[in-house]
Design a protein around this motif. Structure first.
Motif, PDB file in Angstrom:
ATOM      1  N   LEU A 400       0.840  -1.204   0.000  1.00 60.99           N
ATOM      2  CA  LEU A 400       0.000   0.000   0.000  1.00 60.99           C
ATOM      3  C   LEU A 400       0.872   1.251   0.000  1.00 60.99           C
ATOM      4  O   LEU A 400       0.552   2.246  -0.647  1.00 60.99           O
ATOM      5  CB  LEU A 400      -0.925   0.014   1.222  1.00 60.99           C
ATOM      6  N   LEU A 414      -4.692  -4.065  -8.294  1.00 60.68           N
ATOM      7  CA  LEU A 414      -5.579  -3.851  -7.148  1.00 60.68           C
ATOM      8  C   LEU A 414      -6.965  -4.408  -7.467  1.00 60.68           C
ATOM      9  O   LEU A 414      -7.290  -4.673  -8.625  1.00 60.68           O
ATOM     10  CB  LEU A 414      -5.711  -2.359  -6.845  1.00 60.68           C
ATOM     11  N   GLY A 415      -7.772  -4.510  -6.442  1.00 60.20           N
ATOM     12  CA  GLY A 415      -9.156  -4.925  -6.624  1.00 60.20           C
ATOM     13  C   GLY A 415     -10.060  -4.063  -5.774  1.00 60.20           C
ATOM     14  O   GLY A 415      -9.614  -3.475  -4.792  1.00 60.20           O
ATOM     15  N   THR A 416     -11.311  -3.962  -6.154  1.00 61.27           N
ATOM     16  CA  THR A 416     -12.257  -3.192  -5.356  1.00 61.27           C
ATOM     17  C   THR A 416     -13.603  -3.912  -5.310  1.00 61.27           C
ATOM     18  O   THR A 416     -13.995  -4.561  -6.275  1.00 61.27           O
ATOM     19  CB  THR A 416     -12.424  -1.754  -5.914  1.00 61.27           C
ATOM     20  N   THR A 417     -14.263  -3.807  -4.184  1.00 61.22           N
ATOM     21  CA  THR A 417     -15.615  -4.342  -4.023  1.00 61.22           C
ATOM     22  C   THR A 417     -16.499  -3.175  -3.625  1.00 61.22           C
ATOM     23  O   THR A 417     -16.219  -2.536  -2.609  1.00 61.22           O
ATOM     24  CB  THR A 417     -15.645  -5.410  -2.908  1.00 61.22           C
ATOM     25  N   LYS A 419     -18.969  -0.849  -1.915  1.00 61.53           N
ATOM     26  CA  LYS A 419     -19.543  -0.965  -0.570  1.00 61.53           C
ATOM     27  C   LYS A 419     -21.065  -0.843  -0.603  1.00 61.53           C
ATOM     28  O   LYS A 419     -21.749  -1.261   0.316  1.00 61.53           O
ATOM     29  CB  LYS A 419     -18.945   0.116   0.351  1.00 61.53           C
ATOM     30  N   TRP A 429     -14.616   6.452  -6.906  1.00 59.72           N
ATOM     31  CA  TRP A 429     -13.322   6.200  -6.288  1.00 59.72           C
ATOM     32  C   TRP A 429     -12.216   6.050  -7.343  1.00 59.72           C
ATOM     33  O   TRP A 429     -11.115   6.563  -7.187  1.00 59.72           O
ATOM     34  CB  TRP A 429     -13.385   4.937  -5.420  1.00 59.72           C
ATOM     35  N   THR A 439     -13.520   9.985  -2.365  1.00 62.31           N
ATOM     36  CA  THR A 439     -12.210   9.822  -1.727  1.00 62.31           C
ATOM     37  C   THR A 439     -11.034  10.117  -2.662  1.00 62.31           C
ATOM     38  O   THR A 439      -9.901   9.855  -2.322  1.00 62.31           O
ATOM     39  CB  THR A 439     -12.071   8.394  -1.181  1.00 62.31           C
ATOM     40  N   HIS A 440     -11.304  10.637  -3.823  1.00 63.23           N
ATOM     41  CA  HIS A 440     -10.251  11.060  -4.757  1.00 63.23           C
ATOM     42  C   HIS A 440      -9.294   9.923  -5.080  1.00 63.23           C
ATOM     43  O   HIS A 440      -8.094  10.118  -5.140  1.00 63.23           O
ATOM     44  CB  HIS A 440      -9.435  12.232  -4.189  1.00 63.23           C
ATOM     45  N   ILE A 444      -5.026   9.341  -5.865  1.00 65.32           N
ATOM     46  CA  ILE A 444      -4.221   8.415  -5.065  1.00 65.32           C
ATOM     47  C   ILE A 444      -3.581   7.371  -5.981  1.00 65.32           C
ATOM     48  O   ILE A 444      -2.433   6.991  -5.827  1.00 65.32           O
ATOM     49  CB  ILE A 444      -5.103   7.711  -4.011  1.00 65.32           C
TER      50      ILE A 444
END
Lengths: 528, 312
Positions: A400, A414-417, A419, A429, A439-440, A444
């Protein structure tokens, strides 16, 4: 006479079918009692729904707490604690009418005060360090109109707001009395009551006999963290546990061959990608990103790494179960492996002075069997066309730091779920860098600021018109993936769950939500 | 004896200070931010900064170290960043579980190693001797986690003799005892192997001493010669070995606890490192270091009890 005989036979057959059907239906009826033991990969980090957001914790506290709304199996929003709701014309004032006669596990009534407190503590208690805050940051004021009516005023219209209200309602009195200990002594109004949590060993829940919706069949539910997947599988096969939440790909056929075990597999609501931190050349160059994309055989990787259906290829950023996937367009325009094209693009990049054959292309992955293997394949594919590609593997915290904290230009995975089951949870995001409360993530993750995209994202999250939202998200997805190759969509991990044939009514869902006792489910077990 | 003990205890102070400093520096020097790990990849920089401030990890390293030492001087090991609980409480919750596992491993290892080592020495080049060498070789070379998975497969899965994972009921119940057997034996492998080898060689040396020949010449029974005269003198190196192996035993417990889903200190430490839970890592490491130092001290003092020739 003959005609009369023939007319009697179908009637008998029909009666027989009804009897058999009734018998079968009766067999499918659940029975009360029994213990369900679920093996989880990790222990919960906390059981306060206002603070934690990880899968291991969520799957437990979802059984203890109710939310204003709930989701059915198809992710449609259905009433739960809120019987109904109204919204004003510009979608900024939401009024929820609560169900009467709902009690917390300590016997006290659930009121609008508790609902207001639940949301207020997430927003305004920094000591909670809530991981949910960004989901409801658009709430400006919360007003208790009467004991069963609560009103939210938003600082801007937010189309997915209803989905974002899926926060576990805590008892104000119990949470204030317990303070920081509430996470270890949770009191909700859900189908199961908390009994005990022995960290790293088990969490025990028992049936809430006064549950407002229905009486749960299960007497007891035990969640047991077993970190070693092999050990968890052997525990299932020897009946020490009844369910394992995740099965590694190479173990699927072994379990499928066992007549006492059922393996359920559905596409997961997640998205994994290979990204580019565009802080310097060549990562900022679209031709470079296309070159990398052309060098990779993503179908081959998925077939050989994500074994036995444990993953499927991603063509865009929208996970299965969400809209608008725009699959026809995204598939037709996906960059396929073409080594000759990749070599040609590489030569052009060198000729244009964007990079040299010595330029080090760094690919970061975190320690994980699947990601490490994918990293090795991708790096070797790039090396095969002459790129000086290097793989860097680090454990999660260090990873990270590498892909978020520093401004090191590199490739990453990376992965995202999401919410909440709404495309805004993914798109904002990944691509927004605007001042809109998101969250910009794009900044990032090393994307440059894109004012037009920020505008499109803002429009998509504020307009209540579903078809207009769909079109806007399609446009953003095509811009990001097809035109600019900002991401190489990699895969969607499947939800692969296995359970004993003694367990009935349990359904694997893309969102990994565990429906043990909901509007449409009531799980039970045989033999105890 | 008292003077020696006092001197040894004084030696502990610089050792502990060295441990505190190196653990503090090591955990801070490796990359990774606990606030980022806690809040996840999707947290905003503002949220991470706010949590970092709240946890005090945004302060310069020296300030943090000073605060840590000040807290430690008051017996306060701090609060776990992740669990939001005092480190001491978390440690004390898990300590009985690890002690149960380690205690079983030591008792099992010695119960097998002592008779096997003695028999191997007395019946040199016999089947017992070869068996002891085989066990020693296997115990030293097989990794604990592999042995653990093998035990799970054979005794838990194939034969269904013993439970596969978890801690079960209290240690004094049959269920609790059954849950301890497999992880305990897996953990004991290293200690068992080294103790068997050491005792065998130590016994061989002592059995060739003059006083043993004299004892035999006086007509004392062989069992008395071996167990009363030889074994007692051969135990000193074994005690040293147990003390030295305690570090390895605790290290092995980290792996065994993960394989057998055992809620002990080892698993807690591994997770704390991965989560960059600085106070918890520091607390557990410090307590473990103190424990190993204490065991070594006790071992040194035990020599006088076992061998009257040893004087401090």
């Amino acid at each position: 006479m003959l005609r009369r005989r023939y007319s009697v036979l179908p009637t008998i057959a029909l009666l027989a079918m009804i009897l058999v059907g009734t018998f079968c239906f009766a067999q499918e009826e659940g029975h009360y009692g029994g213990t369900l033991v679920i093996a989880t990969a990790k222990d919960a980090s906390g059981l306060d729904p206002g603070t934690t957001n990880d899968n291991a914790s969520t799957m437990i506290y979802e059984q203890i707490f109710d939310c204003l709304i709930a989701f059915d199996k198809d992710f449609n929003i259905i009433p739960s604690i809120a019987e109904s709701w109204d919204v004003n014309e510009d979608s900024t004032i939401w009024t929820f009418h609560l169900r009467s006669g709902v009690h917390f596990h300590d016997g006290t009534d659930l009121t609008a005060e508790d609902v207001a407190y639940t949301f207020d503590r997430i927003l305004n208690k920094p000591e909670l360090a809530s991981q949910k805050r960004s989901q409801i940051v658009m709430i400006n004021t919360i007003t208790v109109l009467d004991a069963l009516t609560v009103q939210f005023e938003l600082s801007f219209p937010y189309a997915p707001f209803l989905g974002a209200t899926g926060q576990g309602i805590v008892s104000k009195a119990a949470a204030e009395a317990a303070g920081a200990e509430f996470t270890r002594n949770p009191i909700g109004s859900g189908p199961f009551k908390f009994v005990e949590w022995v960290p790293d060993d088990h969490v025990t829940l028992v049936r809430n006999e006064d549950y407002w919706m229905k009486r749960p069949y299960l007497e007891t539910v035990i969640f047991r963290p077993i970190p070693e997947n092999t050990v968890a599988i052997m525990s299932l096969m020897t009946d020490e546990v009844n369910v394992i939440e995740l099965v590694a790909g190479d173990m699927v056929p072994i379990l499928q061959a066992n007549p006492d075990i059922v393996v359920q597999q559905v596409e997961g609501m997640n998205y994994y990608w290979i990204g580019f931190r565009q802080y310097a050349s060549p990562y900022t160059n679209v031709k470079f990103r296309q070159m990398v994309n052309s060098a990779i055989d993503m179908d081959g990787i998925i077939a050989n790494v994500l074994l036995n259906g444990t993953g499927s290829r991603a063509y865009g950023v929208v996970p299965p179960g969400l809209w608008p996937r725009d699959l026809d367009f995204m598939k037709a325009n996906a960059i396929q492996q073409d080594k000759e094209l990749a070599k040609q693009l590489f030569a052009e990049l060198i000729a244009e002075g964007v990079m040299t054959s010595e330029t080090e292309v760094v690919f970061h992955v975190n320690q994980d069997a699947v990601r490490e293997l994918i990293g090795e394949i991708i790096v070797s594919e790039l090396q095969s066309i002459g790129v000086n590609a290097v793989l860097k593997i680090s454990e999660w915290a260090a990873y990270l730091d590498a892909v978020i904290k520093t401004e090191e230009p590199c490739m990453y995975m990376l992965g995202t779920t999401p919410k909440i089951p709404d495309p805004d949870a993914v798109f904002s995001w990944l691509f927004s860098s605007g001042e809109d409360g998101s969250t910009h993530g794009s900044l990032i993750l090393g994307l440059s600021e894109q004012p037009e995209i920020n505008q499109l994202l803002l429009e998509a999250r504020t307009t209540p018109d579903q078809s207009q939202r769909e079109e806007l998200y399609k446009e953003i997805q095509r811009w990001a993936i097809t035109e600019n190759a900002y991401h190489i969509p990699a895969f969607h991990l499947s939800v692969t769950m296995a359970h004993s044939t003694k367990v009935h009514g349990l359904v694997a869902l893309p969102s990994q939500i565990w429906m043990l006792c909901t509007e449409t489910a009531n799980v039970w077990v045989d033999g105890n | 004896m008292i003077k020696y003990s006092a001197k040894r205890i004084l030696y502990v102070i610089p050792t502990v200070l060295l441990v505190i400093t190196s653990v503090f520096l090591l955990i801070y020097l490796i990359p990774g931010n606990p606030a980022q790990v806690m809040l996840g990849v999707e947290a905003s920089q503002e949220e991470i900064a706010a949590l970092s401030e709240q946890l005090g990890i945004d302060q310069p390293l020296l300030v943090q170290f000073g605060r840590y030492l000040a807290r430690l001087a008051h017996g306060d090991f701090g609060m776990s960043i992740y669990h939001k609980m005092p480190v001491t409480k978390l440690f004390m919750m898990r300590l009985p579980n690890t002690l149960r596992l380690a205690g079983f491993a030591v008792i099992f290892a010695l119960s097998v190693a002592i008779p096997l080592g003695v028999t191997a020495a007395v019946k040199r080049n016999s089947i017992w001797d070869y068996l002891s060498m085989l066990i020693a070789l296997a115990g030293m070379s097989v990794p604990v986690f592999w042995l653990g998975i093998l035990f799970v497969y054979v005794f838990g899965f194939q034969l269904c003799w013993l439970p596969i994972s978890g801690i079960g009921d209290s240690w004094y119940t049959l269920d609790g005892f059954c849950h301890t057997i497999l992880p305990g034996i897996a953990l004991s492998a290293g200690l068992l192997a080294s103790s068997t080898r050491l005792l065998r060689s130590s016994m061989l040396e002592i059995l060739s001493e003059d006083y043993i020949r004299t004892a035999r010449a006086k007509g004392i029974r062989e069992g008395v010669v071996v167990y009363r005269h030889a074994l007692r003198n051969a135990l000193n190196p074994l005690v040293t070995n147990i003390a030295l192996q305690m570090g390895a035993l605790i290290g092995g417990a980290f792996l065994t606890e993960t394989v057998f889903a055992w809620p002990g200190i080892g698993r807690l430490l591994v997770q704390a490192i991965l989560r960059r839970d600085y106070p918890l890592v520091q607390g557990i490491t410090l307590a473990t270091a103190l424990f190993v130092i204490l065991i070594n001290l006790v071992a040194d003092l035990c020599y006088t009890l076992l061998d009257p020739k040893v004087r401090y």
